[in-house]
Motif scaffolding. Structure first.
Motif, PDB file in Angstrom:
ATOM      1  N   SER A  36       0.835  -1.210   0.000  1.00  0.00           N
ATOM      2  CA  SER A  36       0.000   0.000   0.000  1.00  0.00           C
ATOM      3  C   SER A  36       0.867   1.257   0.000  1.00  0.00           C
ATOM      4  O   SER A  36       0.534   2.249  -0.659  1.00  0.00           O
ATOM      5  N   GLY A  40       0.910   3.963  -2.951  1.00  0.00           N
ATOM      6  CA  GLY A  40       0.686   5.351  -2.536  1.00  0.00           C
ATOM      7  C   GLY A  40       1.766   6.275  -3.074  1.00  0.00           C
ATOM      8  O   GLY A  40       1.489   7.385  -3.536  1.00  0.00           O
ATOM      9  N   ALA A  43       1.159   6.758  -6.721  1.00  0.00           N
ATOM     10  CA  ALA A  43       0.059   7.708  -6.916  1.00  0.00           C
ATOM     11  C   ALA A  43       0.555   9.142  -6.765  1.00  0.00           C
ATOM     12  O   ALA A  43       0.226  10.020  -7.570  1.00  0.00           O
ATOM     13  N   LYS A  44       1.359   9.359  -5.739  1.00  0.00           N
ATOM     14  CA  LYS A  44       1.893  10.702  -5.481  1.00  0.00           C
ATOM     15  C   LYS A  44       2.772  11.158  -6.643  1.00  0.00           C
ATOM     16  O   LYS A  44       2.695  12.303  -7.090  1.00  0.00           O
ATOM     17  N   ARG A  49      -5.051   9.493  -7.532  1.00  0.00           N
ATOM     18  CA  ARG A  49      -5.524   8.827  -6.321  1.00  0.00           C
ATOM     19  C   ARG A  49      -5.515   7.317  -6.505  1.00  0.00           C
ATOM     20  O   ARG A  49      -5.733   6.817  -7.602  1.00  0.00           O
ATOM     21  N   VAL A  50      -5.311   6.618  -5.390  1.00  0.00           N
ATOM     22  CA  VAL A  50      -5.463   5.170  -5.368  1.00  0.00           C
ATOM     23  C   VAL A  50      -6.925   4.893  -5.040  1.00  0.00           C
ATOM     24  O   VAL A  50      -7.467   5.472  -4.109  1.00  0.00           O
ATOM     25  N   ASN A  52      -9.588   2.855  -3.316  1.00  0.00           N
ATOM     26  CA  ASN A  52      -9.812   1.865  -2.265  1.00  0.00           C
ATOM     27  C   ASN A  52     -11.064   1.105  -2.697  1.00  0.00           C
ATOM     28  O   ASN A  52     -12.182   1.557  -2.464  1.00  0.00           O
ATOM     29  N   ASP A  93      -6.359  -0.651  -4.642  1.00  0.00           N
ATOM     30  CA  ASP A  93      -5.923  -1.275  -3.396  1.00  0.00           C
ATOM     31  C   ASP A  93      -7.165  -1.754  -2.647  1.00  0.00           C
ATOM     32  O   ASP A  93      -8.287  -1.359  -2.965  1.00  0.00           O
TER      33      ASP A  93
END
Length: 160
Positions: A36, A40, A43-44, A49-50, A52, A93
């Motif tokens: 995760s 993350g 994504a950054k 965005r990831v 969920n 994720d």
């Protein structure tokens, strides 16, 4: 391997899958290995965005009857994926809800279908055992076992 080196390797793998029919990269590692955190960081780096999956899909399905959930889960997930994808990249994720037997989904097939039109990076909630993707233990109602055909696994060594 450092976090930065692992992220760089993942970026390279994502760029390589662009030419494949199924553009799915699965992040695989033991619980607590940093899957995760890695997605993350990815994504950054891409300023996206990831998704969920459990939270987003669960929210949408909560208001539906059990029968409607099974009929609509695939459509709802596709719509959510379209909302979360940036360009041709989708980050996923918390996929455990996809294994819920009442939804009557084939989680890996579903991920592959999402990865036909765009690159998808997904955190696999199970593990890689003897060259096979496994979710849950044999005998568990949500147990799944898949071969790696057509998949691009990205194994994560525990970050420490």
């Amino acid at each position: 391997m450092t976090d930065a080196a692992m992220l760089e390797q993942l970026e390279q793998r994502i760029n390589e899958v662009g030419a494949l029919q199924t553009k799915l990269v699965l992040l695989i590692g033991r619980p607590g290995s940093g899957k995760s955190a890695l997605i993350g960081a990815l994504a950054k780096q891409h300023d996206i965005r990831v998704m969920n999956v459990g939270a987003a899909l669960g929210r949408q399905l909560a208001a539906m009857s059990q029968r409607q959930r099974a009929l609509q889960a695939n459509v709802v997930l596709r719509d959510l994926a379209d909302e979360h994808a940036e360009g041709d990249l989708l980050l996923l994720d918390n996929l455990e809800l996809l294994f819920d037997r009442s939804l009557k989904l084939d989680p890996l097939d579903l991920l592959k279908r999402h990865a036909h039109g765009r690159r998808v990076v997904a955190v696999w909630p199970g593990e890689l055992r003897e060259g096979r993707l496994v979710y849950a233990e044999m005998g568990h109602p949500e147990y799944q076992d898949y071969g790696l055909d057509g998949l691009v696994p990205f194994e994560i060594e525990s970050l420490g």
